[in-house]
Design a protein around this motif. Structure first.
Motif, short mmCIF file in Angstrom:
data_model
loop_
_atom_site.label_atom_id
_atom_site.label_comp_id
_atom_site.label_asym_id
_atom_site.label_seq_id
_atom_site.Cartn_x
_atom_site.Cartn_y
_atom_site.Cartn_z
N LEU A 61 0.85 -1.18 0.00
CA LEU A 61 0.00 0.00 0.00
C LEU A 61 0.89 1.24 0.00
CD1 LEU A 61 -2.64 -1.08 2.66
CD2 LEU A 61 -2.94 -0.98 0.20
N PRO A 62 0.40 2.32 -0.52
CA PRO A 62 1.23 3.53 -0.48
C PRO A 62 1.47 3.96 0.96
CG PRO A 62 -0.97 4.01 -1.32
CD PRO A 62 -0.86 2.52 -1.20
N VAL A 63 2.61 4.60 1.19
CA VAL A 63 2.98 4.99 2.55
C VAL A 63 2.04 6.07 3.07
CG1 VAL A 63 4.84 5.95 3.94
CG2 VAL A 63 5.37 4.39 2.09
N PHE A 64 1.68 7.01 2.22
CA PHE A 64 0.81 8.11 2.64
C PHE A 64 -0.60 7.86 2.15
CE2 PHE A 64 5.02 10.12 2.16
CZ PHE A 64 5.21 10.48 3.48
N THR A 65 -1.39 7.23 3.01
CA THR A 65 -2.79 7.01 2.66
C THR A 65 -3.57 8.26 3.05
OG1 THR A 65 -3.16 5.97 4.80
CG2 THR A 65 -2.64 4.51 2.96
N PRO A 66 -4.74 8.47 2.47
CA PRO A 66 -5.51 9.70 2.76
C PRO A 66 -5.83 9.87 4.25
CG PRO A 66 -6.40 8.62 0.83
CD PRO A 66 -5.35 7.70 1.39
N TRP A 67 -6.19 8.79 4.92
CA TRP A 67 -6.54 8.95 6.34
C TRP A 67 -5.31 9.32 7.16
CZ3 TRP A 67 -4.46 6.01 10.23
CH2 TRP A 67 -3.81 4.85 9.86
N LYS A 68 -4.11 8.88 6.75
CA LYS A 68 -2.90 9.26 7.47
C LYS A 68 -2.60 10.74 7.27
CE LYS A 68 -0.40 4.85 7.49
NZ LYS A 68 0.80 4.16 7.02
N VAL A 69 -2.82 11.23 6.06
CA VAL A 69 -2.59 12.64 5.79
C VAL A 69 -3.57 13.50 6.58
CG1 VAL A 69 -2.64 14.40 3.99
CG2 VAL A 69 -1.60 12.19 3.52
N ILE A 70 -4.83 13.08 6.60
CA ILE A 70 -5.84 13.83 7.35
C ILE A 70 -5.51 13.82 8.84
CG2 ILE A 70 -8.26 13.83 8.05
CD1 ILE A 70 -8.90 12.80 5.20
N LEU A 71 -5.14 12.67 9.38
CA LEU A 71 -4.79 12.57 10.80
C LEU A 71 -3.56 13.43 11.12
CD1 LEU A 71 -5.29 11.21 13.56
CD2 LEU A 71 -3.70 9.42 12.82
N ALA A 72 -2.56 13.37 10.26
CA ALA A 72 -1.35 14.16 10.50
C ALA A 72 -1.64 15.65 10.46
CB ALA A 72 -0.27 13.80 9.47
N SER A 73 -2.46 16.09 9.50
CA SER A 73 -2.79 17.52 9.42
C SER A 73 -3.64 17.94 10.62
CB SER A 73 -3.50 17.84 8.11
OG SER A 73 -4.70 17.11 8.03
N PHE A 74 -4.54 17.08 11.09
CA PHE A 74 -5.34 17.40 12.27
C PHE A 74 -4.45 17.54 13.50
CE2 PHE A 74 -7.73 15.89 15.99
CZ PHE A 74 -8.71 16.87 16.04
N LEU A 75 -3.53 16.58 13.69
CA LEU A 75 -2.62 16.65 14.84
C LEU A 75 -1.72 17.88 14.75
CD1 LEU A 75 -1.60 12.92 15.29
CD2 LEU A 75 -3.10 14.28 16.74
N PHE A 76 -1.26 18.17 13.55
CA PHE A 76 -0.42 19.35 13.36
C PHE A 76 -1.19 20.62 13.74
CE2 PHE A 76 1.50 22.65 10.65
CZ PHE A 76 2.80 22.56 11.10
N GLY A 77 -2.45 20.70 13.33
CA GLY A 77 -3.29 21.86 13.67
C GLY A 77 -3.53 21.97 15.17
N VAL A 78 -3.81 20.85 15.82
CA VAL A 78 -4.06 20.87 17.27
C VAL A 78 -2.81 21.33 18.02
CG1 VAL A 78 -4.46 19.38 19.28
CG2 VAL A 78 -5.90 19.16 17.26
N LEU A 82 -2.29 24.75 20.28
CA LEU A 82 -1.78 24.68 21.65
C LEU A 82 -0.52 25.54 21.80
CD1 LEU A 82 -2.25 20.91 22.50
CD2 LEU A 82 -3.52 22.85 23.42
N TYR A 83 0.36 25.51 20.83
CA TYR A 83 1.60 26.29 20.89
C TYR A 83 1.30 27.78 20.87
CZ TYR A 83 6.04 28.33 19.57
OH TYR A 83 7.16 29.10 19.53
N ILE A 84 0.39 28.21 19.99
CA ILE A 84 0.05 29.64 19.91
C ILE A 84 -0.60 30.09 21.21
CG2 ILE A 84 -1.45 31.29 18.73
CD1 ILE A 84 -0.84 29.77 16.14
N GLY A 85 -1.49 29.27 21.78
CA GLY A 85 -2.09 29.62 23.08
C GLY A 85 -1.04 29.74 24.17
N HIS A 86 -0.07 28.83 24.15
CA HIS A 86 1.01 28.89 25.14
C HIS A 86 1.83 30.16 24.98
CE1 HIS A 86 4.38 27.69 27.60
NE2 HIS A 86 5.18 27.88 26.58
N VAL A 87 2.09 30.57 23.75
CA VAL A 87 2.87 31.79 23.51
C VAL A 87 2.12 33.00 24.05
CG1 VAL A 87 3.71 33.32 21.69
CG2 VAL A 87 4.19 30.90 21.57
N PHE A 88 0.82 33.09 23.77
CA PHE A 88 0.05 34.24 24.26
C PHE A 88 -0.02 34.27 25.79
CE2 PHE A 88 -1.85 34.45 19.92
CZ PHE A 88 -1.46 35.75 19.65
N SER A 89 -0.24 33.12 26.41
CA SER A 89 -0.30 33.11 27.88
C SER A 89 1.06 33.46 28.48
CB SER A 89 -0.77 31.74 28.38
OG SER A 89 0.20 30.74 28.07
N THR A 90 2.15 33.03 27.84
CA THR A 90 3.49 33.38 28.33
C THR A 90 3.72 34.88 28.23
OG1 THR A 90 4.31 31.22 27.63
CG2 THR A 90 5.94 32.92 28.05
#
Length: 150
Positions: A61-78, A82-90
């Motif tokens: 199977l291809p290494v980058f399946t659509p659900w893996k790309v969607i999951l990775a982009s969702f985790l990246f967004g989350v 979180l990082y931007i919220g941490h920067v503002f609170s700091t």
């Protein structure tokens, strides 16, 4: 008169094999020992080279399946949110710390001014001046030695 045409260059490659005395070349012997294909002259492959055997191809199977790309982009967004919220609170906490440092420095400066005024009021100069006004006389340094009689 005899006319001869210029010689054509041959298109064949020169012999690059070194003289090995009937053995495989040194480079090939190293590769055979590294790969584990050297059998010391006995043939275990029934006349077939080990690398030329057909390998079974598995359908991968291809290494980058659509659900893996969607999951990775969702985790990246989350994690980005979180990082931007941490920067503002700091930054907010840092501003509060700076405000408290300014208040502390202002209070310390006022305390030092009051302390200096108090020390001037109760310092030796003022005490001696008030004592002279009330009629006391300065005895001077006590350089005399006092002898006690038994």
């Amino acid at each position: 008169m005899y006319v001869k045409s210029p010689l054509k260059k041959s298109n064949s490659k020169s012999n690059r094999r070194g003289i090995s005395g009937g053995r495989p070349a040194e480079r090939k012997r190293r590769e055979l020992f590294r790969n584990g294909n050297y059998s010391g002259g006995s043939s275990s492959g029934n006349g077939v080279k080990p690398n030329s055997r057909k390998k079974e191809k598995k359908s991968k199977l291809p290494v980058f399946t659509p659900w893996k790309v969607i999951l990775a982009s969702f985790l990246f967004g989350v994690f980005g949110i979180l990082y931007i919220g941490h920067v503002f609170s700091t930054q907010q906490v840092y501003q509060e710390v700076q405000q408290l440092q300014n208040e502390f420095n202002k209070t310390k400066r006022l305390y030092d001014e009051k302390r200096l005024a108090y020390d001037r009021l109760v310092g030796p100069k003022e005490i001696y001046q008030k004592a002279r006004e009330q009629g006391f006389v300065n005895a001077g340094p006590a350089d005399e030695i006092i002898y006690l009689e038994p």
